[in-house]
Design a protein around this motif. Structure first.
Motif, short mmCIF file in Angstrom:
data_model
loop_
_atom_site.label_atom_id
_atom_site.label_comp_id
_atom_site.label_asym_id
_atom_site.label_seq_id
_atom_site.Cartn_x
_atom_site.Cartn_y
_atom_site.Cartn_z
N GLY A 190 0.78 -1.17 0.11
CA GLY A 190 -0.06 0.00 0.02
C GLY A 190 0.82 1.24 0.04
O GLY A 190 0.56 2.25 0.74
N PRO A 191 1.71 1.18 -0.85
CA PRO A 191 3.02 2.38 -0.77
C PRO A 191 2.64 3.72 -1.20
O PRO A 191 1.73 3.99 -2.23
CB PRO A 191 4.02 1.91 -1.61
N LEU A 192 2.96 4.76 -0.46
CA LEU A 192 3.03 6.02 -0.90
C LEU A 192 4.40 6.57 -1.10
O LEU A 192 5.11 6.43 -0.29
CB LEU A 192 2.30 6.83 0.21
N HIS A 193 4.74 7.49 -2.12
CA HIS A 193 5.84 8.19 -2.14
C HIS A 193 5.69 9.55 -1.18
O HIS A 193 6.67 9.63 -0.45
CB HIS A 193 6.14 8.84 -3.75
N ALA A 194 4.57 10.03 -1.31
CA ALA A 194 4.28 11.14 -0.62
C ALA A 194 2.95 11.17 -0.51
O ALA A 194 2.30 11.14 -1.70
CB ALA A 194 5.02 12.37 -0.53
N PRO A 195 1.84 11.95 0.46
CA PRO A 195 0.72 12.29 0.04
C PRO A 195 0.54 13.40 -1.03
O PRO A 195 1.11 14.11 -1.31
CB PRO A 195 0.14 12.83 1.59
N PRO A 196 -0.58 13.03 -1.79
CA PRO A 196 -0.67 14.19 -3.02
C PRO A 196 -1.35 15.35 -2.13
O PRO A 196 -1.99 15.05 -1.12
CB PRO A 196 -1.85 13.34 -4.02
N ASP A 197 -1.05 16.47 -2.87
CA ASP A 197 -1.35 17.65 -2.50
C ASP A 197 -2.95 17.60 -2.07
O ASP A 197 -3.25 18.41 -0.98
CB ASP A 197 -1.13 18.65 -3.37
N ALA A 198 -3.78 17.33 -2.94
CA ALA A 198 -5.14 17.39 -2.59
C ALA A 198 -5.58 16.52 -1.10
O ALA A 198 -6.42 16.74 -0.61
CB ALA A 198 -5.96 16.51 -3.75
N ALA A 199 -4.77 15.49 -0.80
CA ALA A 199 -4.94 14.69 0.26
C ALA A 199 -4.36 15.43 1.44
O ALA A 199 -5.16 15.08 2.72
CB ALA A 199 -4.30 13.31 0.36
N GLY B 277 -7.82 2.98 -2.42
CA GLY B 277 -7.84 4.40 -2.81
C GLY B 277 -6.98 5.21 -2.36
O GLY B 277 -6.58 6.53 -2.40
N THR B 278 -6.10 4.84 -1.32
CA THR B 278 -4.90 5.57 -0.77
C THR B 278 -3.69 5.36 -1.59
O THR B 278 -3.07 6.52 -1.79
CB THR B 278 -4.61 5.32 0.90
N ALA B 279 -3.30 4.13 -1.97
CA ALA B 279 -2.21 3.80 -2.97
C ALA B 279 -2.75 3.32 -4.04
O ALA B 279 -2.67 1.88 -4.23
CB ALA B 279 -1.37 3.03 -2.29
N PRO B 280 -3.49 3.94 -4.94
CA PRO B 280 -4.32 3.37 -6.08
C PRO B 280 -3.14 2.93 -7.14
O PRO B 280 -1.92 3.36 -7.06
CB PRO B 280 -4.79 4.53 -6.89
N PRO B 281 -3.54 1.84 -7.77
CA PRO B 281 -2.67 1.15 -8.92
C PRO B 281 -1.59 2.16 -9.68
O PRO B 281 -0.35 2.05 -9.77
CB PRO B 281 -3.29 0.40 -9.62
N THR B 282 -2.54 3.18 -10.13
CA THR B 282 -1.70 4.15 -10.98
C THR B 282 -0.71 5.07 -10.48
O THR B 282 0.33 5.00 -10.83
CB THR B 282 -2.76 5.20 -11.47
N ALA B 283 -0.85 5.42 -9.31
CA ALA B 283 0.04 5.90 -8.20
C ALA B 283 1.27 5.12 -8.11
O ALA B 283 2.50 5.28 -8.14
CB ALA B 283 -0.47 6.62 -7.39
N VAL B 284 1.02 3.96 -7.62
CA VAL B 284 1.89 2.73 -7.29
C VAL B 284 2.92 2.64 -8.67
O VAL B 284 3.99 2.22 -8.60
CB VAL B 284 1.42 1.62 -6.69
#
Length: 254
Positions: free
Chosen positions: A110-119, A205-212
């Motif tokens: 469930g990885p994040l690079h960093a939270p997107p600005d909108a989040a 929805g927190t680490a969606p496939p497109t972002a990952v």
């Protein structure tokens, strides 16, 4: 900071350090420890401000990374396999980027690079909500948004477990962890040289496939796995698939 942390250790072998995310505890990796500890030494702390570990002052991603390195130092571990979930993946990326000689491999769930600005404003709103109202409303919202439709319909015990973990959090510790996440900066992943696995759910929805996938492209030589009918609480929602992915990955590392 590491001296104040609640830390559990299971098994023997090459050390695997497991780092939970926001609202989680070391128990997020309960489904994995039973399998991994047959082959590896599993070390799972509650991060400062989460679970049984108190927060001593404000929290930051750098401070949480320091805490992870402190666990390594206290146990005399020169190098470890790092496994992170959610916010824990940001912490692990920072450790791997700034101490590449200490990280044998990196598994990001469930990885994040960093939270997107909108989040970021949404995360900051949770800070005030936790302090003013406690954890019940936050827990209910996260169960609804953070687990897959299949989990909610067919595995209500998993949804209940996620709710229980969140409701057991100290509201102030949770609020400070939210502040750390809202201010998080991405790690310099170009410095990550170890084998890396990324795992996410198709309904995360927190680490969606497109972002990952975008993060996967930034980490040289990394591999990616997307799990079917899975939300953000990956280790609970698809434990067998996560266990298989981790065991195969860890045994592939020289």
């Amino acid at each position: 900071m590491a001296a104040q942390l609640a830390v559990e250790v299971h098994g023997n072998g090459d050390p695997v350090l497991l780092v939970h995310g926001l609202g989680g505890t070391s128990n997020v990796f309960g489904p994995q420890v039973g399998v991994l500890s047959r082959f590896f030494q599993c070390i799972r702390p509650d991060l400062p401000g989460s679970g049984r570990s108190p927060a001593d002052g404000p929290l930051s991603i750098a401070g949480l990374a320091d805490a992870v390195e402190g666990v390594m130092d206290e146990r005399g571990l020169d190098r470890v396999h790092l496994v992170g979930h959610s916010l824990g993946t940001i912490v692990c990326q920072h450790v791997a980027a700034r101490r590449p000689n200490r990280v044998r491999s990196l598994a990001l769930i469930g990885p994040l690079h960093a939270p997107p600005d909108a989040a970021r404003p949404v995360i900051r709103d949770r800070v005030a909500k936790a302090r003013a109202e406690g954890m019940v409303g936050i827990a209910d919202a996260i169960v609804q948004a953070g687990t897959s439709a299949d989990t909610k319909a067919n595995r209500p015990e998993v949804a209940a477990l996620v709710r229980e973990i969140l409701m057991r959090q100290d509201p102030e510790g949770y609020a400070r962890t939210c502040e750390a996440l809202a201010a998080a900066e991405p790690a310099d992943v170009a410095r990550i040289a170890c084998p890396t696995l990324l795992v996410t759910g198709d309904e995360d929805g927190t680490a969606p496939p497109t972002a990952v996938r975008a993060l996967h492209r930034k980490i040289a030589g990394s591999s990616l796995r997307i799990l079917d009918r899975c939300g953000h609480w990956t280790t609970f929602e698809r434990p067998a698939e996560v266990n298989e992915a981790l065991v195969n990955f860890l045994f592939s590392v020289d």
